[in-house]
Design a protein around this motif. Structure first.
Motif, PDB file in Angstrom:
ATOM      1  N   SER A   9       0.829  -1.213   0.000  1.00 61.78           N
ATOM      2  CA  SER A   9       0.000   0.000   0.000  1.00 61.78           C
ATOM      3  C   SER A   9       0.857   1.253   0.000  1.00 61.78           C
ATOM      4  CB  SER A   9      -0.957  -0.003   1.188  1.00 61.78           C
ATOM      5  OG  SER A   9      -0.229   0.040   2.373  1.00 61.78           O
ATOM      6  N   SER A  10       2.037   1.179   0.667  1.00 60.47           N
ATOM      7  CA  SER A  10       2.940   2.345   0.657  1.00 60.47           C
ATOM      8  C   SER A  10       3.357   2.680  -0.768  1.00 60.47           C
ATOM      9  CB  SER A  10       4.206   2.058   1.466  1.00 60.47           C
ATOM     10  OG  SER A  10       3.918   2.001   2.813  1.00 60.47           O
ATOM     11  N   VAL A  11       3.688   1.639  -1.529  1.00 58.03           N
ATOM     12  CA  VAL A  11       4.127   1.864  -2.915  1.00 58.03           C
ATOM     13  C   VAL A  11       3.002   2.504  -3.730  1.00 58.03           C
ATOM     14  CG1 VAL A  11       4.860   0.692  -5.056  1.00 58.03           C
ATOM     15  CG2 VAL A  11       5.870   0.037  -2.859  1.00 58.03           C
ATOM     16  N   THR A  12       1.775   1.965  -3.570  1.00 57.72           N
ATOM     17  CA  THR A  12       0.635   2.501  -4.324  1.00 57.72           C
ATOM     18  C   THR A  12       0.369   3.954  -3.947  1.00 57.72           C
ATOM     19  OG1 THR A  12      -0.292   0.283  -4.183  1.00 57.72           O
ATOM     20  CG2 THR A  12      -1.766   2.009  -4.968  1.00 57.72           C
ATOM     21  N   SER A  18       0.854   9.830  -4.752  1.00 55.50           N
ATOM     22  CA  SER A  18       1.260  11.095  -4.125  1.00 55.50           C
ATOM     23  C   SER A  18       2.396  11.771  -4.878  1.00 55.50           C
ATOM     24  CB  SER A  18       1.669  10.851  -2.671  1.00 55.50           C
ATOM     25  OG  SER A  18       0.585  10.331  -1.956  1.00 55.50           O
ATOM     26  N   THR A  19       3.282  10.955  -5.491  1.00 52.42           N
ATOM     27  CA  THR A  19       4.379  11.534  -6.282  1.00 52.42           C
ATOM     28  C   THR A  19       3.818  12.290  -7.482  1.00 52.42           C
ATOM     29  OG1 THR A  19       5.791   9.721  -5.586  1.00 52.42           O
ATOM     30  CG2 THR A  19       6.544  10.979  -7.478  1.00 52.42           C
ATOM     31  N   LEU A  60       8.570   9.513   3.722  1.00 51.76           N
ATOM     32  CA  LEU A  60       8.654   9.250   5.166  1.00 51.76           C
ATOM     33  C   LEU A  60       7.284   9.355   5.821  1.00 51.76           C
ATOM     34  CD1 LEU A  60      11.817  11.048   6.574  1.00 51.76           C
ATOM     35  CD2 LEU A  60      11.237   8.641   6.726  1.00 51.76           C
ATOM     36  N   GLY A  61       6.586  10.427   5.474  1.00 53.42           N
ATOM     37  CA  GLY A  61       5.262  10.660   6.049  1.00 53.42           C
ATOM     38  C   GLY A  61       4.292   9.550   5.698  1.00 53.42           C
ATOM     39  N   ILE A  62       4.285   9.162   4.425  1.00 55.59           N
ATOM     40  CA  ILE A  62       3.327   8.150   3.959  1.00 55.59           C
ATOM     41  C   ILE A  62       3.651   6.774   4.535  1.00 55.59           C
ATOM     42  CG2 ILE A  62       2.539   6.911   1.873  1.00 55.59           C
ATOM     43  CD1 ILE A  62       2.542   9.695   0.512  1.00 55.59           C
ATOM     44  N   ALA A  63       4.934   6.479   4.767  1.00 58.49           N
ATOM     45  CA  ALA A  63       5.302   5.180   5.354  1.00 58.49           C
ATOM     46  C   ALA A  63       4.640   5.002   6.718  1.00 58.49           C
ATOM     47  CB  ALA A  63       6.823   5.090   5.483  1.00 58.49           C
TER      48      ALA A  63
END
Lengths: 223, 226
Positions: free
Chosen positions: A104-107, A112-113, A139-142
């Motif tokens: 989910s972090s990757v998605t 977000s990028t 960092l925030g999204i992780a």
């Protein structure tokens, strides 16, 4: 198969599913762009400089679009009893947590990028700042994804299902969003803050919440 | 009335509630009469609104104590799968939310007198508000989960994850500048003020345990009816 390999395969499975279906990613990007348009009309006409509202606008957009990705994380596993299949996997449940959190972090980070780049271009922010804004965003999204993984699984077991997810996640991730906003503000040149301090705070949040989430995840997916 | 319920209902209000009631009356007297009125250092005027400290500080203390009890009980829920610990966690969270609300309201009234605004987005106020939100969500989660076993598990997980954010809440106070009065107890607080404050903290703690015991009895009664 080692713990790491199992988690990796699970994350790759989720990423592959998203590449093929492109459901969550498309929704997240379109939703983010709509929010950015709303922020433009909310603040630009008031004469506010983009640098002033960019940290808030960006992190609100990241957070809300992340909710779309997180809500889908476990709901896709309900089809054809896939979640039961995952639970039968001869590994510790923390494997499911790690795989799902990374997937989910990757998605969410991909969506977000795209949002971040478009935001910087559309609001004429200095392009060079992307080099610092991007790691801060990751960092925030992780941290958000770690908390979101536990609560996404939990929300499926409630009466309100995914409707409850933002209610569960937002109060817990508020410090991370605040750290993210203050770091972004410092990167964009607002005086009084520290980029390194903000980044460190986000690393601490992510480390603490990932450890705690991994420890308790076993109790969320019992059945 | 059902014979099984009689011993439970007759003991819903034990002696501790009367003791807490007397202590709370004395706390009101201590805060309003025994403690001297503070004097504004800048203007030399009497600073009556400061007396709300005798209710604001104990309310904040009880909310943190209650949330800590919920956290510890939640760990034991997951470790022992015991219904009693789950009752304790829920009861303490309910009381914690109540006292956190009181702390926020009294803090807001104090802030109106001190800063001349009802609310300041000060780090400590904001983070206390975040805590209040978290434990309100905890209660919403408990209400929206049907199975009591699942509700206990989910509630415990949320309470543990939520409490893990508490150090970050306090760290944020140090990271950001704050307008909140700092070091009032360690600083130049009058000895009589300190005595009144400590007495109020004790009375509120007694009230917390009385309410907790009463709430646990109500929970036992509810389970007996079910």
């Amino acid at each position: 198969m080692t713990w790491l390999a199992a988690a990796f395969h699970l994350a790759v499975k989720d990423i592959r599913h998203e590449i093929r279906a492109r459901e969550a990613l498309a929704s997240m990007v379109v939703f983010s762009l709509l929010v950015i348009v709303l922020f433009h009309f909310a603040f630009s006409d008031l004469g506010a400089d983009a640098v002033v509202f960019a940290p808030g606008a960006l992190w609100v957009t990241f957070t809300f679009s992340a909710m779309i990705g997180l809500a889908r994380m476990f709901s896709v596993e309900e089809i054809n009893g896939c979640l039961r299949g995952l639970l039968l996997c001869p590994h510790d449940r923390s494997v499911i947590f790690a795989g799902k959190a990374v997937g989910s972090s990757v998605t969410v980070c991909t969506a977000s990028t795209i949002t971040l780049v478009l935001f910087v271009v559309m609001f004429n922010l200095p392009l060079g700042r992307l080099l610092l804004l991007w790691p801060a965003m990751i960092l925030g999204i992780a941290g958000v994804a770690a908390v979101g993984t536990v609560f996404s699984a939990m929300s499926l077991g409630t009466r309100m299902r995914q409707t409850l997810l933002p209610v569960l996640v937002l109060p817990v991730i508020l410090p991370q969003v605040i750290f993210g906003m203050s770091t972004t503000a410092s990167i964009l040149g607002r005086p009084g803050g520290s980029i390194a301090g903000g980044m460190l705070a986000m690393v601490c949040f992510t480390a603490i919440l990932t450890t705690v989430s991994m420890l308790v995840f076993d109790h969320v997916v019992v059945e | 009335m059902n014979e099984k319920l009689k011993p439970l209902t007759s003991r819903c209000f034990g002696p501790e509630i009367w003791l807490a009631g007397i202590a709370m009356h004395l706390a009101v007297l201590a805060g309003l009469i025994y403690a001297p009125t503070a004097v504004d250092g800048a203007t030399g005027k009497l600073y009556h609104v400061q007396r709300i400290m005798y209710f604001h500080v104990p309310s904040a203390w009880i909310s943190f104590l209650a949330f800590f009890v919920t956290f510890m009980a939640s760990i034991l829920v997951l470790a022992k799968r015991s219904e009693w610990w789950d009752c304790l966690a829920t009861a303490s969270a309910e009381i914690g939310v109540l006292f956190c609300t009181l702390a926020l309201v009294t803090g807001s009234i104090w802030g109106r007198g001190h800063w001349e605004v009802w609310w300041v987005w000060d780090a400590r106020l904001t983070t206390t508000f975040i805590l209040w939100l978290m434990y309100t969500v905890y209660l919403v989660l408990r209400m929206s989960t049907e199975s009591s076993e699942r509700s206990a598990r989910f509630g415990a997980v949320f309470a543990i994850v939520g409490f893990a954010v508490v150090p970050l809440v306090f760290a944020s106070v140090k990271l950001w500048e704050t307008q909140h009065p700092k070091g009032m107890v360690r600083g130049g607080l009058d000895p009589k003020m300190l005595q009144a404050l400590l007495f109020c903290v004790g009375a509120f703690t007694l009230l917390y345990f009385a309410l907790l015991r009463g709430r646990l009895r109500v929970e036992r009664l509810r389970k007996a009816i079910q």
